[in-house]
Design a protein around this motif. Structure first.
Motif, short mmCIF file in Angstrom:
data_model
loop_
_atom_site.label_atom_id
_atom_site.label_comp_id
_atom_site.label_asym_id
_atom_site.label_seq_id
_atom_site.Cartn_x
_atom_site.Cartn_y
_atom_site.Cartn_z
N ALA A 13 -16.55 25.12 11.32
CA ALA A 13 -17.44 24.01 10.97
C ALA A 13 -16.67 22.71 10.79
O ALA A 13 -17.12 21.64 11.23
CB ALA A 13 -18.21 24.36 9.69
N SER A 14 -15.50 22.79 10.17
CA SER A 14 -14.67 21.60 9.97
C SER A 14 -14.16 21.05 11.29
O SER A 14 -14.13 19.84 11.51
CB SER A 14 -13.50 21.93 9.04
N LEU A 15 -13.77 21.96 12.18
CA LEU A 15 -13.26 21.55 13.49
C LEU A 15 -14.34 20.88 14.32
O LEU A 15 -14.10 19.85 14.96
CB LEU A 15 -12.72 22.78 14.23
N LEU A 16 -15.55 21.44 14.28
CA LEU A 16 -16.65 20.87 15.04
C LEU A 16 -17.03 19.49 14.52
O LEU A 16 -17.53 18.65 15.27
CB LEU A 16 -17.87 21.81 14.98
N LEU A 17 -16.79 19.23 13.25
CA LEU A 17 -17.07 17.92 12.67
C LEU A 17 -15.93 16.94 12.93
O LEU A 17 -16.16 15.77 13.27
CB LEU A 17 -17.31 18.05 11.17
N ALA A 35 -19.33 17.45 22.03
CA ALA A 35 -19.50 18.08 20.71
C ALA A 35 -20.97 18.07 20.29
O ALA A 35 -21.46 19.03 19.68
CB ALA A 35 -18.66 17.36 19.67
N THR A 36 -21.69 17.00 20.62
CA THR A 36 -23.11 16.93 20.31
C THR A 36 -23.87 18.00 21.08
O THR A 36 -24.77 18.66 20.54
CB THR A 36 -23.68 15.54 20.65
N ARG A 37 -23.50 18.19 22.33
CA ARG A 37 -24.13 19.23 23.14
C ARG A 37 -23.87 20.61 22.54
O ARG A 37 -24.76 21.46 22.49
CB ARG A 37 -23.59 19.16 24.57
N ILE A 38 -22.63 20.84 22.09
CA ILE A 38 -22.29 22.12 21.46
C ILE A 38 -23.15 22.35 20.22
O ILE A 38 -23.70 23.45 20.02
CB ILE A 38 -20.80 22.16 21.09
N ALA A 39 -23.30 21.31 19.39
CA ALA A 39 -24.08 21.45 18.16
C ALA A 39 -25.54 21.79 18.47
O ALA A 39 -26.13 22.67 17.84
CB ALA A 39 -24.00 20.16 17.35
N ILE A 40 -26.12 21.12 19.47
CA ILE A 40 -27.53 21.35 19.80
C ILE A 40 -27.74 22.74 20.41
O ILE A 40 -28.68 23.46 20.04
CB ILE A 40 -28.03 20.25 20.75
N LEU A 41 -26.86 23.13 21.33
CA LEU A 41 -26.99 24.46 21.92
C LEU A 41 -26.74 25.54 20.88
O LEU A 41 -27.31 26.64 20.97
CB LEU A 41 -26.03 24.60 23.10
N PHE A 274 -21.82 32.44 12.09
CA PHE A 274 -21.28 31.43 13.00
C PHE A 274 -21.04 31.98 14.40
O PHE A 274 -20.38 31.33 15.20
CB PHE A 274 -19.99 30.84 12.42
N GLY A 275 -21.58 33.16 14.70
CA GLY A 275 -21.45 33.72 16.03
C GLY A 275 -21.98 32.79 17.11
O GLY A 275 -21.30 32.54 18.12
N PRO A 276 -23.20 32.24 16.95
CA PRO A 276 -23.72 31.32 17.97
C PRO A 276 -22.86 30.08 18.15
O PRO A 276 -22.71 29.59 19.28
CB PRO A 276 -25.11 30.94 17.42
N VAL A 277 -22.29 29.57 17.06
CA VAL A 277 -21.45 28.37 17.15
C VAL A 277 -20.16 28.68 17.90
O VAL A 277 -19.74 27.94 18.80
CB VAL A 277 -21.14 27.81 15.75
N ALA A 278 -19.52 29.79 17.53
CA ALA A 278 -18.27 30.19 18.19
C ALA A 278 -18.51 30.44 19.68
O ALA A 278 -17.70 30.03 20.53
CB ALA A 278 -17.70 31.44 17.53
N GLY A 279 -19.63 31.09 20.00
CA GLY A 279 -19.95 31.36 21.40
C GLY A 279 -20.21 30.09 22.18
O GLY A 279 -19.76 29.96 23.33
N ALA A 280 -20.93 29.14 21.58
CA ALA A 280 -21.21 27.88 22.27
C ALA A 280 -19.94 27.08 22.50
O ALA A 280 -19.74 26.50 23.57
CB ALA A 280 -22.22 27.06 21.46
N VAL A 281 -19.06 27.05 21.50
CA VAL A 281 -17.79 26.34 21.64
C VAL A 281 -16.96 26.95 22.77
O VAL A 281 -16.45 26.23 23.64
CB VAL A 281 -16.99 26.38 20.31
N LEU A 282 -16.85 28.28 22.77
CA LEU A 282 -16.06 28.95 23.81
C LEU A 282 -16.66 28.73 25.18
O LEU A 282 -15.93 28.46 26.15
CB LEU A 282 -15.97 30.45 23.49
N TYR A 283 -17.97 28.82 25.29
CA TYR A 283 -18.64 28.66 26.58
C TYR A 283 -18.42 27.25 27.13
O TYR A 283 -18.07 27.09 28.31
CB TYR A 283 -20.14 28.92 26.41
N ILE A 284 -18.60 26.23 26.30
CA ILE A 284 -18.45 24.85 26.77
C ILE A 284 -17.00 24.56 27.15
O ILE A 284 -16.73 23.87 28.14
CB ILE A 284 -18.94 23.85 25.70
N ILE A 285 -16.05 25.10 26.37
CA ILE A 285 -14.64 24.91 26.71
C ILE A 285 -14.32 25.54 28.06
O ILE A 285 -13.65 24.93 28.90
CB ILE A 285 -13.74 25.51 25.60
N LEU A 286 -14.82 26.75 28.29
CA LEU A 286 -14.59 27.42 29.57
C LEU A 286 -15.26 26.65 30.71
O LEU A 286 -14.67 26.50 31.79
CB LEU A 286 -15.13 28.84 29.52
#
Length: 326
Positions: A13-17, A35-41, A274-286
């Motif tokens: 959460a801190s990293l995403l902010l 990052a905004t896209r990650i938060a919304i997804l 935080f599973g959905p957040v971690a998954g969205a972050v990993l997906y967008i990075i990939l």
């Protein structure tokens, strides 16, 4: 929730902010938008996590609610900008660019659709449930494609971002903070309900619905309530996504979007806070890193997804925590 998982959640959460704020300070608007896209997804995936992570309901049609939320935002804003009423009879209904009102409409529209779809689909299980939810989403997708009043397959542009009291939503930082705040509220709601009697009963119905029914709990109503809540939150994410892009298209309703939202949960860890957040972050990075290497980056995503399903059933969070504890 274990102490290591709480620490992981706080760090994520801190990293995403922090990352988008640093990017804005350094004049890198691209990463702020990312990052905004990650938060919304992530919000959309939190919505599905109610149904899939807690209730074990493998819905392959959550793009229906995501798209309905997006079209609710797009249609209301479009009519407001043109000064045209949406309805003239039996009462006059105009558009609006006021974000909280749009959110309420998006949540209501998506929740109502989830209620109607759930009334039918939740009477089935397994692959039949998957296919029925997919069929309803595709019906809405083709309806949007053939709806020329709102762009048809070309989509509907929204030229001005909707307003929020006291904030300038055209400022990327402020719009990110709105999306991030909504994500935190969705996560707080998930945490609250997961640890409530409702969440315990919902998780129990996934494991042994017969025993839950023997306690006097109507499993169908329990799952329907979770399904409606799931769709409503996903619809809210769709409204934010429409504001982010200032554009709505039938692609928001397609099965590809349903698959992406489900992949977020599988990658991060189904049922985890935080599973959905971690998954969205990993997906967008990939997507961003591998997409620059090859147009077929989804192949690598598929291999990763296969490894997660076979060897890390707890998703990314489970794999990290197991390694630390082991």
């Amino acid at each position: 929730m274990s102490a290591p998982e709480r620490g992981f959640n706080f760090g994520l959460a801190s990293l995403l902010l922090a990352v988008p704020l640093i990017a804005a300070y350094m004049g890198e608007p691209y990463y702020l938008t990312l990052a905004t896209r990650i938060a919304i997804l992530s919000i959309a995936a939190v919505g599905l996590n109610f149904a899939l992570g807690l209730g074990g309901l493998v819905s392959f049609g959550h793009a229906a609610y995501f798209g309905l939320g997006g079209y609710a935002a797009g249609i209301l804003a479009n009519h407001a900008l043109k000064g045209q009423a949406i309805l003239d009879w039996p009462f006059e209904l105009g558009g609006t660019t006021f974000m909280p009102t749009i959110w309420l409409v998006a949540v209501f529209a998506a929740g109502l659709a989830a209620f109607l779809i759930g009334l039918l689909s939740l009477r089935t299980t397994g692959v039949y449930f998957i296919m029925i939810t997919l069929a309803f989403a595709q019906m809405l997708y083709y309806f949007a494609v053939s709806w020329p009043a709102y762009g048809g397959e070309d989509g509907l542009p929204v030229y001005v971002r909707n307003s929020f009291p006291g904030l300038n939503t055209l400022d990327p930082v402020q719009f990110f903070l709105i999306s991030y705040a909504v994500l935190l509220i969705a996560l707080a709601l998930f945490s609250l309900l997961r640890n409530s009697n409702f969440g315990v009963a919902l998780r129990a119905s996934r494991q042994n619905p017969g025993r839950v029914a023997s306690l006097g709990i109507e499993v169908f109503r329990l799952r329907l309530a979770a399904f409606v809540l799931s769709g409503a939150i996903t619809g809210l994410a769709g409204a934010l996504y429409a504001d982010l892009n200032r554009f709505v298209s039938p692609q928001m309703l397609s099965w590809h979007m349903s698959g992406e939202i489900m992949v977020f949960i599988i990658l991060g860890g189904a049922g985890r806070l935080f599973g959905p957040v971690a998954g969205a972050v990993l997906y967008i990075i990939l997507e961003q890193s591998l997409g620059e290497v090859s147009d077929y980056w989804q192949i690598f995503l598929g291999l990763l997804l296969l490894c997660v399903v076979l060897y890390a059933r707890g998703g990314l969070i489970g794999a990290v925590l197991d390694r630390r504890l082991g």
